[in-house]
Design a protein around this motif. Structure first.
Motif, mmCIF file in Angstrom:
data_model
loop_
_atom_site.group_PDB
_atom_site.id
_atom_site.type_symbol
_atom_site.label_atom_id
_atom_site.label_comp_id
_atom_site.label_asym_id
_atom_site.label_seq_id
_atom_site.Cartn_x
_atom_site.Cartn_y
_atom_site.Cartn_z
ATOM 1 N N ALA A 15 0.745 -1.173 0.012
ATOM 2 C CA ALA A 15 0.255 0.055 0.029
ATOM 3 C C ALA A 15 0.701 1.194 -0.073
ATOM 4 O O ALA A 15 0.436 2.129 -0.779
ATOM 5 N N VAL A 16 2.103 1.071 0.635
ATOM 6 C CA VAL A 16 2.770 2.392 0.660
ATOM 7 C C VAL A 16 3.700 2.432 -0.741
ATOM 8 O O VAL A 16 3.879 3.669 -1.138
ATOM 9 N N PHE A 17 3.998 1.516 -1.180
ATOM 10 C CA PHE A 17 4.962 1.703 -2.183
ATOM 11 C C PHE A 17 4.528 1.427 -3.671
ATOM 12 O O PHE A 17 5.305 1.257 -4.479
ATOM 13 N N ALA A 18 3.141 0.862 -3.611
ATOM 14 C CA ALA A 18 2.591 0.926 -5.003
ATOM 15 C C ALA A 18 2.922 2.120 -5.720
ATOM 16 O O ALA A 18 2.993 3.205 -4.994
ATOM 17 N N GLU A 19 2.426 2.103 -7.132
ATOM 18 C CA GLU A 19 2.281 3.335 -7.785
ATOM 19 C C GLU A 19 1.556 4.592 -7.316
ATOM 20 O O GLU A 19 1.664 5.630 -7.421
ATOM 21 N N ASN A 20 0.435 4.128 -6.846
ATOM 22 C CA ASN A 20 -0.491 5.019 -6.372
ATOM 23 C C ASN A 20 -0.501 5.148 -4.777
ATOM 24 O O ASN A 20 -1.228 5.726 -4.268
ATOM 25 N N GLY A 21 0.611 4.506 -4.148
ATOM 26 C CA GLY A 21 0.728 4.552 -2.668
ATOM 27 C C GLY A 21 1.327 5.856 -2.230
ATOM 28 O O GLY A 21 1.738 6.705 -2.843
ATOM 29 N N TRP A 22 1.476 5.985 -0.787
ATOM 30 C CA TRP A 22 1.932 7.083 -0.032
ATOM 31 C C TRP A 22 3.104 7.668 -0.568
ATOM 32 O O TRP A 22 3.343 8.671 -0.790
ATOM 33 N N PHE A 23 4.290 6.419 -0.704
ATOM 34 C CA PHE A 23 5.430 6.977 -1.169
ATOM 35 C C PHE A 23 5.755 6.642 -2.760
ATOM 36 O O PHE A 23 6.416 7.492 -3.323
ATOM 37 N N GLY A 24 4.919 5.632 -3.331
ATOM 38 C CA GLY A 24 5.158 5.115 -4.668
ATOM 39 C C GLY A 24 4.721 6.174 -5.393
ATOM 40 O O GLY A 24 5.532 6.307 -6.566
ATOM 41 N N GLN A 25 3.557 7.130 -5.080
ATOM 42 C CA GLN A 25 3.383 8.191 -6.141
ATOM 43 C C GLN A 25 4.389 9.217 -6.373
ATOM 44 O O GLN A 25 4.369 9.680 -7.387
ATOM 45 N N TYR A 26 5.169 9.249 -5.366
ATOM 46 C CA TYR A 26 6.378 10.473 -5.412
ATOM 47 C C TYR A 26 7.635 9.616 -5.994
ATOM 48 O O TYR A 26 8.301 10.313 -6.833
ATOM 49 N N LEU A 27 7.679 8.471 -6.126
ATOM 50 C CA LEU A 27 8.927 7.628 -6.970
ATOM 51 C C LEU A 27 8.838 7.504 -8.310
ATOM 52 O O LEU A 27 9.572 7.387 -9.111
ATOM 53 N N ALA A 28 7.215 7.381 -8.524
ATOM 54 C CA ALA A 28 6.909 6.745 -10.009
ATOM 55 C C ALA A 28 7.547 7.756 -11.009
ATOM 56 O O ALA A 28 8.012 7.455 -11.957
ATOM 57 N N PRO A 29 7.335 9.155 -10.830
ATOM 58 C CA PRO A 29 7.711 10.429 -11.851
ATOM 59 C C PRO A 29 9.272 10.164 -12.108
ATOM 60 O O PRO A 29 9.564 10.289 -13.213
ATOM 61 N N PHE A 30 10.072 9.454 -11.207
ATOM 62 C CA PHE A 30 11.350 9.397 -11.348
ATOM 63 C C PHE A 30 11.891 8.031 -11.949
ATOM 64 O O PHE A 30 12.939 7.831 -12.365
ATOM 65 N N GLY A 31 10.842 7.438 -12.242
ATOM 66 C CA GLY A 31 11.052 5.888 -12.999
ATOM 67 C C GLY A 31 11.621 5.039 -11.820
ATOM 68 O O GLY A 31 12.148 3.793 -12.302
ATOM 69 N N ILE A 32 11.282 5.206 -10.648
ATOM 70 C CA ILE A 32 11.515 4.340 -9.448
ATOM 71 C C ILE A 32 10.111 3.507 -9.250
ATOM 72 O O ILE A 32 9.500 4.015 -8.628
ATOM 73 N N LYS A 33 10.584 2.121 -9.438
ATOM 74 C CA LYS A 33 9.261 1.293 -8.963
ATOM 75 C C LYS A 33 9.949 0.347 -8.045
ATOM 76 O O LYS A 33 10.728 -0.468 -8.064
ATOM 77 N N VAL A 34 9.063 0.114 -6.848
ATOM 78 C CA VAL A 34 9.502 -0.499 -5.898
ATOM 79 C C VAL A 34 8.619 -1.785 -5.646
ATOM 80 O O VAL A 34 8.892 -3.143 -5.640
ATOM 81 N N ALA A 35 7.277 -1.788 -5.552
ATOM 82 C CA ALA A 35 6.500 -2.747 -5.641
ATOM 83 C C ALA A 35 6.517 -3.641 -6.901
ATOM 84 O O ALA A 35 6.533 -3.066 -8.045
ATOM 85 N N TYR A 36 6.504 -4.896 -6.664
ATOM 86 C CA TYR A 36 6.301 -5.877 -7.691
ATOM 87 C C TYR A 36 7.752 -5.866 -8.500
ATOM 88 O O TYR A 36 7.812 -6.382 -9.819
#
Length: 278
Positions: A116-137
């Motif tokens: 929930a936190v690191f998904a692309e729409n998660g709390w942190f994931g939504q801020y990492l996605a624009p930089f091309g950083i994908k954590v979940a999966y």
């Protein structure tokens, strides 16, 4: 007339027998059953299971992510333990209590929370996605999950060792002109290193066998984000009990070799510290 000398340790025979029975029933017998089940396979079948590309990819992820997570825990666990032991600040007791949260938290809950936190729409994931950083999966998510569940082992192992560091030696060394790095390398690190190695070993051992917190955030993509424990479960669901036992045996063997190597390195470090203190 002779009198029987009382036992120095009353109840030693009873407790030794119970301990031996408990160890055999809980640890040795299941491991022996695993080895016997694997031995019932033909050599060709065993090699086929061992060298299957899907299995090799799972080894690489399981052990590689476990080593990386244990290394990260060793670094940041030391920093957290140092902060909790050496400094007083508001909320210190609360943070100290939160360190043990992964011990009590069900691993499945940890995995769902991390997703929930690191998904692309998660709390942190939504801020990492624009930089091309994908954590979940991805494999990064696996490392994050293993770091979470292994951190308490390092912190709790290192805290007592940091408390035992003699501050008067640090003050004396600083008075004589030693820099902070020299003090850390010559006084603090030798005292803490055995405990740090123990914490690394415990964190690594915990990470290798982790299942619940990983399967949710990993995505379980074959050849990419599939860990070996999950592959064992898949074989069990397919009623391939010998294949599951073979994978379990490989995990057991590789874990034993790595833990033995770490323990030998730890023993060498302790001997070196004792020799240096003479």
């Amino acid at each position: 007339m002779s009198f029987r000398q009382p036992s120095i340790l009353p109840g030693f025979g009873l407790t030794l027998g119970f301990s031996t029975f408990f160890l055999s029933a809980i640890v040795l017998v299941p491991l022996a059953a695993l080895v016997m089940k694997t031995a019932s396979m033909g050599w060709d079948d065993f090699i086929k299971v061992l060298t299957d590309p899907r299995a090799v990819a799972s080894y690489r992820l399981s052990f590689g992510a476990s080593i990386l997570a244990a290394t990260l825990n060793s670094v940041f666990g030391f920093i957290i333990a140092w902060t909790l032991v050496r400094y007083e600040f508001p909320g210190r007791k609360l943070i100290d209590a939160l360190i043990d949260m992964p011990f009590a938290l069900p691993t499945a809950v940890s995995g769902i929370a991390l997703t929930a936190v690191f998904a692309e729409n998660g709390w942190f994931g939504q801020y990492l996605a624009p930089f091309g950083i994908k954590v979940a999966y991805t494999w990064i998510g696996v490392v994050v999950a293993l770091t979470l569940i292994g951190l308490p082992f390092v912190v709790r192992s290192v805290q007592p060792a940091i408390a035992e560091v003699q501050r008067d030696l640090e003050d004396a060394a600083e008075t004589l002109g030693a820099g902070r790095f020299t003090i850390f390398r010559r006084i603090i690190l030798p005292t803490v290193m055995p405990a740090l190695a123990t914490g690394f070993t415990l964190a690594f051992a915990r990470a290798v066998g982790e299942y619940g917190s990983v399967i949710f955030i990993a995505g379980n993509l074959p050849m990419r984000t599939e860990i070996t424990p999950l592959l064992i479960v898949i074989k069990l669901e397919q009623f391939d009990y010998k294949g599951a036992a073979a994978l379990g045996f490989i995990m057991l063997t590789m874990s034993f070799v790595m833990l033995l190597s770490i323990n030998l390195l730890q023993a060498w470090g302790r001997r070196r510290v004792v020799a240096a203190g003479r």
